[in-house]
Design an enzyme around this catalytic site. Structure first.
Site, PDB file in Angstrom:
ATOM      1  N   HIS A   1     -13.445  -1.237   0.503  1.00  0.00           N
ATOM      2  CA  HIS A   1     -14.781  -1.808   0.712  1.00  0.00           C
ATOM      3  C   HIS A   1     -15.797  -1.283  -0.306  1.00  0.00           C
ATOM      4  CE1 HIS A   1     -13.990  -3.773   4.597  1.00  0.00           C
ATOM      5  NE2 HIS A   1     -13.149  -2.784   4.814  1.00  0.00           N
TER       6      HIS A   1
ATOM      7  N   SER B   1      -6.250  -4.451   6.797  1.00  0.00           N
ATOM      8  CA  SER B   1      -6.541  -5.549   5.867  1.00  0.00           C
ATOM      9  C   SER B   1      -6.331  -5.160   4.408  1.00  0.00           C
ATOM     10  CB  SER B   1      -7.980  -6.044   6.044  1.00  0.00           C
ATOM     11  OG  SER B   1      -8.233  -6.346   7.392  1.00  0.00           O
TER      12      SER B   1
ATOM     13  N   SER C   1     -12.738   1.527  10.388  1.00  0.00           N
ATOM     14  CA  SER C   1     -13.111   0.903   9.126  1.00  0.00           C
ATOM     15  C   SER C   1     -14.406   1.540   8.634  1.00  0.00           C
ATOM     16  CB  SER C   1     -13.313  -0.590   9.337  1.00  0.00           C
ATOM     17  OG  SER C   1     -13.746  -1.175   8.137  1.00  0.00           O
TER      18      SER C   1
ATOM     19  N   CYS D   1      17.713 -12.220   2.750  1.00  0.00           N
ATOM     20  CA  CYS D   1      18.145 -10.957   2.154  1.00  0.00           C
ATOM     21  C   CYS D   1      18.392  -9.835   3.149  1.00  0.00           C
ATOM     22  CB  CYS D   1      17.132 -10.492   1.113  1.00  0.00           C
ATOM     23  SG  CYS D   1      15.507 -10.168   1.804  1.00  0.00           S
TER      24      CYS D   1
ATOM     25  N   CYS E   1      12.593 -13.822  -3.178  1.00  0.00           N
ATOM     26  CA  CYS E   1      11.164 -14.151  -3.036  1.00  0.00           C
ATOM     27  C   CYS E   1      10.302 -13.165  -3.833  1.00  0.00           C
ATOM     28  CB  CYS E   1      10.727 -14.098  -1.569  1.00  0.00           C
ATOM     29  SG  CYS E   1      11.547 -15.255  -0.477  1.00  0.00           S
TER      30      CYS E   1
ATOM     31  N   LYS F   1     -16.055  -6.286  11.460  1.00  0.00           N
ATOM     32  CA  LYS F   1     -16.557  -7.023  10.303  1.00  0.00           C
ATOM     33  C   LYS F   1     -16.182  -8.494  10.417  1.00  0.00           C
ATOM     34  CE  LYS F   1     -16.846  -3.242   6.971  1.00  0.00           C
ATOM     35  NZ  LYS F   1     -16.227  -2.067   7.631  1.00  0.00           N
TER      36      LYS F   1
ATOM     37  N   ILE G   1      -8.298  -3.428   2.427  1.00  0.00           N
ATOM     38  CA  ILE G   1      -9.506  -3.614   1.606  1.00  0.00           C
ATOM     39  C   ILE G   1     -10.132  -2.284   1.198  1.00  0.00           C
ATOM     40  CG2 ILE G   1     -11.862  -4.544   1.597  1.00  0.00           C
ATOM     41  CD1 ILE G   1     -10.865  -6.664   3.595  1.00  0.00           C
TER      42      ILE G   1
END
Lengths: 404, 477
Positions: free
Chosen positions: B50, B46, B337, B442, B404, B250, B48
């Site tokens: 934390h 993810s 995690s 691309c 993009c 989580k 993150i």
């Protein structure tokens, strides 16, 4: 560097080329900004015929269509900046762009956006299974085959019956790729009837309607594609699985108007414009597949030319913004273009029905229009000429009702 | 005395440990069975950083994650990767959820985390206007942030290389011999390497690697998480939105991605096969539903660009296992995690607590260690004058390949010079084909540049692993 001009055209495809020509014809100075080495856009890779019957009165291939347009834009009023990409727009009517010479500014009076459409990636539709190589959008496969002389696989399943998918079914077959089938999630084909005939039926390629990919397998390269029947709400139907053993999946699951980096303008899927191709910013016009996805390049080019003319008129102060009415679509209409009508000028309305109808009536009482259409399908655009308006209202409804 | 050190695994954890080691010793080598850094657990994460408030107090996890969070500011500056401390909310829908929020406060206090706030009503609405109206309160942690995990691994690996270390990819460790107190590491392709100290940071496979050294670590079982990635168009949330978690994860969250767009996921399915990265219909619909509960306006049909799945290395103990084996080997295992968050602190812990203290290895700081790595992207800065300067030096900096994400030809070539060989290497290093079109425009251009620069045929360019070919042959000769 700083450039000054009357009209900037963004994109050198069919719409952009025609816009540049239209604007130059109205005596404006034009700068056309193209991101590729050469103009032409997707025309360059469309080596099949069927282009230009209406706009150039000839049956041409994509590259031929482009050649003819390209010869016309050798015009002292038109300057082309190839390999240049627009990064942003300023409120003071300037755009800034980048190319191999640096970052530049163009001060302009008006602009025509002709950025076309891009393909919806297959990865976006949330299919179960592994993520092996061998999944191509139809346009990408077309680039590889037609521009780079590279064959993407040996056996293929085409997912989605959009026109590019159908054309690639034929193209791949002609180059020795075993195209097992075309599957379509809707209960009707997505592409033009002529392409169903010429690209599938003529080559005995089966088309399975109401069928969707359920799972992709393959550790490294695509090996198997599990498909299944779906009901009207696209839920999988049990016991209707079909497995295709192919190394390639070609997807033709939709085109999305390219609206970046101009998405500050009012847009739905594409830019919302008037019959003079004006957007929500009075100095910016838009035309072609960045507004709605059209069936034919001829429509795209005609819209582009019109946008170029009005952008030039606006730049040279020969255009009035007022007398605008809004057209509202009723529930049976999927796509409608344009949304606004400047009643000083003629109009042309393009519609797509939401689902197939045996008989449908399009009615706009204010225009005195009542048109009955047999066998209307979403893939074929309905074109309606708007002449003089009878009653002036701010909002007019375009009615579409089924006749049983 | 100098040491030959081998790190097995080039994920975020392995590369940061290697970087910590190279501050002392020059002969550090990183080995990975994949073709580049961060391509297994790190890539489908993810992203993150934390807050460190919710880890069970007194676990290794709790000890290292808050500390790791704090280390990211300096790390992101040194390694030139983007870090955004966007903050995180754990949201409560009902009164009984407030109990959980209160328990987070207790845990935060025990973990020494001071940066938190309970947010209610209008304040929450102002901070996050798009979250579900039924949310009554949140546990807000302003120091939570986001990064591209593979970029951390990649830049750390580059920094190791710059400081004299060696990177070995496509090297799968299959056997270990002990000769004269030195390890002889044997790889699948008959390559061999001698090392005095080995760090096992092999992620999903750390338990199996430990066995090669005759050691037993807690058994790793993979937990699969599936994700939706959306395009940046619609701004769903400003920060990370967590639901109240369950026992194994989580929960499905909505999190901004540092390059734009949002991730929705992951769910958690315990699976058996460490190679099963497939998406499932059940999993995808679970995420869709859970995402909508947090942010009802998510439009999956219109906004998603891709779905994918990742595996995380879980153990029954649900804690990191970091310890010395029989010999001079350190097993860094069960890095579940918040492993990404803790990684810089794990690296320090491995070197200070285990190698220096427990193994009693005499390490001297090098005077010539350079902590900094440049970013090689052209358009990742706001300063237009700088772009002009770069384009003047190299016109290819002004030629865009990926529209993009605004990736130039110079970026692509720079990535190839740094070792990129596959489409996925280019994607992860430059962001090209990571945007809305997902390479449908691309990728053909990138295949061409890769073939030209590597002096190969387009037929020889692969997506990622061996066998993931893209082009069969020329259409006609």
């Amino acid at each position: 560097m700083i450039y000054n001009t009357d009209v900037v055209v963004v994109g050198g495809g069919a719409a952009g080329l025609a816009a540049a020509l239209g604007a130059a014809d109205e005596n404006a100075e034009v700068i056309l900004v193209e991101r590729e080495d050469d103009v032409g856009g997707v025309l360059n890779q469309c080596i099949h015929n069927g282009f230009g019957l209406q706009y150039l009165k000839e049956d041409l291939t994509g590259p031929e269509f482009k050649e003819i347009m390209q010869e016309k834009i050798f015009n002292p009023k038109i300057r082309i900046l190839p390999k240049s990409y627009i990064l942003g727009v300023n409120k003071d009517k300037s755009v800034f762009l980048v190319n191999k010479y640096g970052v530049h500014t163009i001060n302009t009076k008006t602009m025509v956006i002709a950025t076309g459409a891009r393909e919806r990636p297959f990865s976006s539709i949330g299919i179960a299974g592994k993520r092996p190589s061998g999944v191509f959008s139809a346009g990408l496969a077309q680039r590889y085959m037609n521009l780079m002389n590279l064959k993407p696989g040996n056996s293929a399943l085409i997912v989605g019956s959009g026109d590019i998918g159908l054309i690639m079914a034929r193209r791949l077959t002609l180059e020795g790729v075993d195209v097992k089938a075309v599957i379509e999630i809707m209960s009707y084909p997505g592409g033009l009837e002529r392409n169903i005939q010429q690209c599938l039926k003529d080559f005995n390629i089966p088309l399975y309607l109401s069928r969707s990919v359920k799972e992709i397998s393959g550790e490294e390269r695509v090996e198997k594609i599990l498909t299944t029947k779906v009901d009207e709400r696209f839920n999988y139907v049990d016991g209707e699985d079909m497995i295709f053993e192919v190394d390639t999946l070609i997807s033709s699951v939709g085109l999305i108007p390219n609206i970046k980096p101009f998405d500050f303008l009012n847009h739905d899927n594409g830019f919302i414009t008037s019959n003079t191709n004006q957007t929500s910013a009075d100095w910016i016009f838009a035309a072609g597949n960045c507004t709605v996805v059209f069936d034919l390049v001829d429509y795209v080019a005609a819209q582009g030319e019109k946008a170029g003319r009005f952008a030039a008129k606006k730049a040279l102060k020969n255009y009035e913004d007022d007398k605008i009415i809004k057209l509202q679509k009723s529930k049976n209409i999927g796509i409608m273009y344009p949304t606004y009508i400047n009643t000083d000028f003629k109009g042309e309305l393009f519609l797509r029905v939401k689902k197939p109808f045996n008989k449908i009536c399009i009615e706009i009482p204010e225009y005195g229009i009542k048109k009955v259409i047999n066998e209307a399908i979403p893939s074929e655009m309905i074109k309606i000429q708007l002449r003089d308006i009878k009653n002036f209202n701010e909002i007019i409804e375009v009615k579409a009702y089924e006749i049983v | 005395m100098t040491f030959l050190i081998a790190v097995i695994g080039a994920g975020v954890v392995g590369t940061l440990i290697a970087r910590e080691l190279i501050k002392y010793e020059k002969d550090v080598a990183i080995f990975d069975e994949k073709s580049g850094p961060g391509r297994m657990v790190s890539k489908a994460n993810s992203g993150i950083i934390h807050g460190g408030y919710d880890d069970t107090p007194n676990t290794l996890r709790a000890k290292l994650s808050y500390k790791g969070n704090k280390m990211y500011d300096e790390l992101s500056k040194d390694l030139s990767f983007d870090l955004k401390r966007c903050g995180s909310h754990v949201v409560a829908f009902e009164e009984e959820d407030l109990e959980y929020i209160n328990s987070l406060v207790e845990k935060a206090i025990k973990n020494g985390v001071e940066e938190y706030q309970i947010i209610k009503g209008e304040t929450l609405k102002k901070m996050e206007p798009k979250v579900n109206e039924d949310i009554i309160a949140s546990f807000y942690c302003p120091i939570a942030g986001i990064v591209n995990p593979w970029m951390v691994a990649h830049q750390a690996a580059r920094n190791v290389e710059m400081n004299g270390g060696k990177l070995y990819f496509n090297k799968k460790l299959i056997d270990v011999e002990m000769n004269d107190k030195r390890y002889l590491l044997k790889f699948e392709d008959d390559f061999e390497f001698e090392a005095d100290i080995v760090i096992n940071a092999a992620g999903l496979y750390a338990d199996e690697i430990a066995k090669l050294f005759g050691d037993e670590v807690p058994k790793i079982y993979p937990v699969k998480g599936e994700y939706y990635l959306t395009k940046p168009e619609f701004k769903y949330v400003n920060s990370i939105i967590f639901p109240i978690p369950n026992k194994i994860s989580k929960g499905c969250l909505v999190v901004p991605v540092i390059d734009g767009g949002f991730l929705i996921g992951p769910n958690a399915q315990e699976i058996r096969d460490k190679k099963d990265f497939s998406n499932t219909n059940e999993g995808l619909s679970e995420i869709r539903e859970k995402g909508l509960k947090l942010v009802p306006e998510i439009n999956y049909r219109q906004d998603s660009v891709k779905t994918f799945a990742g595996l995380r290395p879980e153990t029954a103990e649900k804690d990191f296992y970091i310890g010395k084996g029989e010999g001079n080997v350190v097993h860094v295992s069960g890095i579940r995690s918040p492993g990404l968050t803790a990684a810089p602190a794990i690296a320090q812990y491995v070197v200070d607590e285990i190698i220096k203290k427990e193994m009693n290895t005499k390490f001297l700081k090098r005077q010539d260690f350079n902590p900094k790595v440049d970013s090689f992207r052209v358009f990742n800065e706001e300063d237009i004058d700088l772009w002009n300067e770069r384009i003047e030096n190299d016109p290819e900096a002004g030629e865009l390949v990926c529209f993009c994400n605004k990736v130039s030809k110079k970026d692509i070539k720079a990535a190839i010079k740094k070792g990129a060989k596959t489409l996925e290497d280019i994607k992860f290093l430059t962001g090209a084909s990571f945007g809305e079109c997902q390479g449908s425009y691309c990728s053909s251009k990138i295949v061409k540049i890769l073939a030209e620069e590597l002096n190969k045929k387009p037929e020889d360019i692969v997506m990622n692993e061996k066998g993931t070919w893209i082009i069969d042959s020329e259409v006609r000769l």
